[in-house]
Write a protein that holds these residues in place. Structure first.
Motif, PDB file in Angstrom:
ATOM      1  N   LYS A 150       0.829  -1.209   0.000  1.00 14.76           N
ATOM      2  CA  LYS A 150       0.000   0.000   0.000  1.00 14.76           C
ATOM      3  C   LYS A 150       0.866   1.263   0.000  1.00 14.76           C
ATOM      4  O   LYS A 150       0.563   2.240  -0.694  1.00 14.76           O
ATOM      5  CB  LYS A 150      -0.937   0.008   1.208  1.00 14.76           C
ATOM      6  N   ILE A 151       1.965   1.236   0.733  1.00 16.43           N
ATOM      7  CA  ILE A 151       2.868   2.388   0.776  1.00 16.43           C
ATOM      8  C   ILE A 151       3.450   2.657  -0.610  1.00 16.43           C
ATOM      9  O   ILE A 151       3.475   3.801  -1.087  1.00 16.43           O
ATOM     10  CB  ILE A 151       3.996   2.151   1.804  1.00 16.43           C
ATOM     11  N   ILE A 152       3.917   1.596  -1.283  1.00 17.74           N
ATOM     12  CA  ILE A 152       4.516   1.760  -2.613  1.00 17.74           C
ATOM     13  C   ILE A 152       3.498   2.339  -3.588  1.00 17.74           C
ATOM     14  O   ILE A 152       3.792   3.287  -4.331  1.00 17.74           O
ATOM     15  CB  ILE A 152       5.050   0.421  -3.141  1.00 17.74           C
ATOM     16  N   LEU A 153       2.294   1.772  -3.607  1.00 19.87           N
ATOM     17  CA  LEU A 153       1.294   2.232  -4.565  1.00 19.87           C
ATOM     18  C   LEU A 153       0.838   3.659  -4.248  1.00 19.87           C
ATOM     19  O   LEU A 153       0.609   4.462  -5.159  1.00 19.87           O
ATOM     20  CB  LEU A 153       0.102   1.275  -4.583  1.00 19.87           C
ATOM     21  N   THR A 154       0.721   3.979  -2.975  1.00 18.20           N
ATOM     22  CA  THR A 154       0.326   5.340  -2.589  1.00 18.20           C
ATOM     23  C   THR A 154       1.348   6.352  -3.091  1.00 18.20           C
ATOM     24  O   THR A 154       0.996   7.381  -3.707  1.00 18.20           O
ATOM     25  CB  THR A 154       0.192   5.453  -1.062  1.00 18.20           C
ATOM     26  N   LYS A 155       2.620   6.059  -2.849  1.00 20.39           N
ATOM     27  CA  LYS A 155       3.676   6.980  -3.276  1.00 20.39           C
ATOM     28  C   LYS A 155       3.813   7.005  -4.797  1.00 20.39           C
ATOM     29  O   LYS A 155       4.066   8.062  -5.384  1.00 20.39           O
ATOM     30  CB  LYS A 155       5.001   6.593  -2.620  1.00 20.39           C
ATOM     31  N   ALA A 156       3.625   5.862  -5.420  1.00 22.42           N
ATOM     32  CA  ALA A 156       3.770   5.804  -6.878  1.00 22.42           C
ATOM     33  C   ALA A 156       2.723   6.665  -7.573  1.00 22.42           C
ATOM     34  O   ALA A 156       3.041   7.417  -8.510  1.00 22.42           O
ATOM     35  CB  ALA A 156       3.660   4.361  -7.356  1.00 22.42           C
ATOM     36  N   PHE A 157       1.489   6.558  -7.142  1.00 25.03           N
ATOM     37  CA  PHE A 157       0.423   7.284  -7.833  1.00 25.03           C
ATOM     38  C   PHE A 157       0.368   8.761  -7.463  1.00 25.03           C
ATOM     39  O   PHE A 157      -0.470   9.500  -7.976  1.00 25.03           O
ATOM     40  CB  PHE A 157      -0.922   6.599  -7.603  1.00 25.03           C
ATOM     41  N   GLU A 158       1.285   9.196  -6.608  1.00 24.93           N
ATOM     42  CA  GLU A 158       1.424  10.635  -6.383  1.00 24.93           C
ATOM     43  C   GLU A 158       2.053  11.314  -7.590  1.00 24.93           C
ATOM     44  O   GLU A 158       1.893  12.524  -7.794  1.00 24.93           O
ATOM     45  CB  GLU A 158       2.272  10.890  -5.128  1.00 24.93           C
ATOM     46  N   PHE A 159       2.783  10.526  -8.424  1.00 26.90           N
ATOM     47  CA  PHE A 159       3.423  11.135  -9.598  1.00 26.90           C
ATOM     48  C   PHE A 159       3.225  10.326 -10.881  1.00 26.90           C
ATOM     49  O   PHE A 159       3.356  10.861 -11.969  1.00 26.90           O
ATOM     50  CB  PHE A 159       4.932  11.322  -9.349  1.00 26.90           C
ATOM     51  N   PHE A 160       2.901   9.055 -10.775  1.00 25.65           N
ATOM     52  CA  PHE A 160       2.847   8.205 -11.968  1.00 25.65           C
ATOM     53  C   PHE A 160       1.452   8.248 -12.572  1.00 25.65           C
ATOM     54  O   PHE A 160       0.469   7.867 -11.931  1.00 25.65           O
ATOM     55  CB  PHE A 160       3.210   6.758 -11.601  1.00 25.65           C
ATOM     56  N   ASP A 161       1.359   8.710 -13.819  1.00 25.54           N
ATOM     57  CA  ASP A 161       0.035   8.807 -14.439  1.00 25.54           C
ATOM     58  C   ASP A 161      -0.065   8.049 -15.765  1.00 25.54           C
ATOM     59  O   ASP A 161      -0.996   8.257 -16.544  1.00 25.54           O
ATOM     60  CB  ASP A 161      -0.364  10.276 -14.630  1.00 25.54           C
ATOM     61  N   LYS A 162       0.910   7.159 -16.015  1.00 24.88           N
ATOM     62  CA  LYS A 162       0.851   6.303 -17.195  1.00 24.88           C
ATOM     63  C   LYS A 162       0.197   4.971 -16.802  1.00 24.88           C
ATOM     64  O   LYS A 162       0.052   4.678 -15.616  1.00 24.88           O
ATOM     65  CB  LYS A 162       2.259   6.072 -17.746  1.00 24.88           C
ATOM     66  N   PRO A 163      -0.215   4.163 -17.774  1.00 21.29           N
ATOM     67  CA  PRO A 163      -0.831   2.872 -17.438  1.00 21.29           C
ATOM     68  C   PRO A 163       0.131   1.997 -16.623  1.00 21.29           C
ATOM     69  O   PRO A 163       1.276   1.795 -17.023  1.00 21.29           O
ATOM     70  CB  PRO A 163      -1.113   2.248 -18.806  1.00 21.29           C
ATOM     71  N   LEU A 164      -0.362   1.505 -15.485  1.00 26.74           N
ATOM     72  CA  LEU A 164       0.478   0.735 -14.579  1.00 26.74           C
ATOM     73  C   LEU A 164      -0.272  -0.492 -14.068  1.00 26.74           C
ATOM     74  O   LEU A 164      -1.412  -0.401 -13.624  1.00 26.74           O
ATOM     75  CB  LEU A 164       0.906   1.591 -13.381  1.00 26.74           C
ATOM     76  N   GLY A 165       0.406  -1.627 -14.145  1.00 32.14           N
ATOM     77  CA  GLY A 165      -0.117  -2.854 -13.559  1.00 32.14           C
ATOM     78  C   GLY A 165       0.870  -3.419 -12.568  1.00 32.14           C
ATOM     79  O   GLY A 165       2.030  -2.991 -12.509  1.00 32.14           O
ATOM     80  N   VAL A 166       0.432  -4.382 -11.775  1.00 30.04           N
ATOM     81  CA  VAL A 166       1.328  -5.020 -10.811  1.00 30.04           C
ATOM     82  C   VAL A 166       1.307  -6.531 -11.013  1.00 30.04           C
ATOM     83  O   VAL A 166       0.266  -7.124 -11.315  1.00 30.04           O
ATOM     84  CB  VAL A 166       0.952  -4.692  -9.350  1.00 30.04           C
TER      85      VAL A 166
END
Length: 314
Positions: A150-166
């Motif tokens: 949850k921490i990684i995804l929270t921080k990632a989507f603060e700046f990442f706006d391209k299509p992202l999967g896990v």
């Protein structure tokens, strides 16, 4: 009756749902180009770290009767190598479907650094964040740590706006399906990929009274036929729990067109092939495409959407 395997994913149209699993036939540009020129609908790069990694000592991958066991240790040429390939392909094949770029950091900080590099680049494809790296000695799988995920995804989507999967490891308990889905549903993810190898299996050579791979005293991730029921369970579990906007890529045990049909029936949109691609080479995609079309024709289906996700219960 004509059978159409066209698949829409992240706003793009692919001629079929098949692609390689990250880690198989995607280490070098030559291998990536072989995939690109094959009958696969798409391709994904090797999971990249910030710099080149040699990986674990060999033997680290062994084919066994029902699949494979491996402890690769994330060997890869580094993010710059795969980014250059992706950007060169964009420039030279502007009319082609986008590719998937896989990244796998060894820490929260490295994951975010890698995603920042992709965000700041001209890459216009789809990014996969590998939260399932079971083969690095001393490192736990990130996705088994729900708080860190949850921490990684929270921080990632603060700046990442391209299509992202896990990419996820397999889960084995309904409570874990529920808990992970609850986390993933909080973010604008494009997809989840189920599953990575089933971690820490052990295969023994009875004649030698020995393990068959060198790293981790023989413990390694299982792939192939061994893992198909687990893969199907995870595809189904997340398909039925995630927001409809989050698609599922099915990975694990796809050896025939019928295996592919099962993944799609459970709700997968794209399909990744690992162990069998390793054994058979890129010609497998032509065979799988033909076999899937035959299964669909037998059943009277003309498109994948006719049956995707429509698994019956008793």
């Amino acid at each position: 009756m004509p059978v159409d395997l066209t698949t829409t994913f992240s706003g793009h149209t692919f001629r079929n749902p098949f692609m390689n699993a990250s880690g198989v036939h995607c280490m070098t540009i030559q291998e990536l180009e072989e995939l690109d020129n094959s009958s696969a609908g798409c391709l994904i790069t090797k999971s990249a770290t910030s710099s080149e990694r040699a990986g674990n000592p060999e033997p680290r991958y062994v084919a066994v009767p029902l699949g494979s066991i491996n402890s690769m240790g994330l060997p890869n040429a580094g993010i710059d190598y795969y980014m250059k390939y992706a950007l060169d392909r964009q420039a030279n094949k502007a009319d082609s479907e986008p590719i998937f770029l896989s990244v796998a950091g060894m820490s929260v900080e490295e994951n975010l650094k890698l995603l920042r590099k992709v965000q700041d680049s001209a890459f216009n494809g789809i990014t996969e964040l590998n939260l399932s790296c079971p083969n690095v000695p001393g490192k736990p799988q990130v996705a088994y740590d729900f708080e860190t995920t949850k921490i990684i995804l929270t921080k990632a989507f603060e700046f990442f706006d391209k299509p992202l999967g896990v990419k996820l490891p397999p889960f084995f308990d309904f409570a874990h399906f529920d808990a992970m889905a609850e986390i993933l549903n909080q973010f604008p993810l494009t997809y989840v990929n189920c599953i990575n190898s089933v971690g820490n299996g052990l295969y023994i050579d009875v004649e030698k009274e020995s393990v068959v791979i060198k790293p981790k005293n023989g413990f390694g991730g299982l792939g192939g036929e061994y893992v198909k029921p687990t893969a199907l369970a995870n595809v189904r579990a997340f398909y039925t729990r995630l927001n409809p906007s989050i698609k599922v890529i099915g990975t694990g045990g796809i050896k025939t067109g019928r295996d592919a049909f099962e993944h799609l029936l459970c709700g997968a949109t794209m399909l990744q092939v690992g162990t069998q691609l390793h054994e058979e080479g890129v010609s497998i995609f032509e065979r799988l495409t033909k076999e899937l079309q035959e299964v669909m024709a037998e059943k009277g289906y003309s498109t994948i959407d006719d049956f995707r996700g429509k698994l019956n219960s008793l």
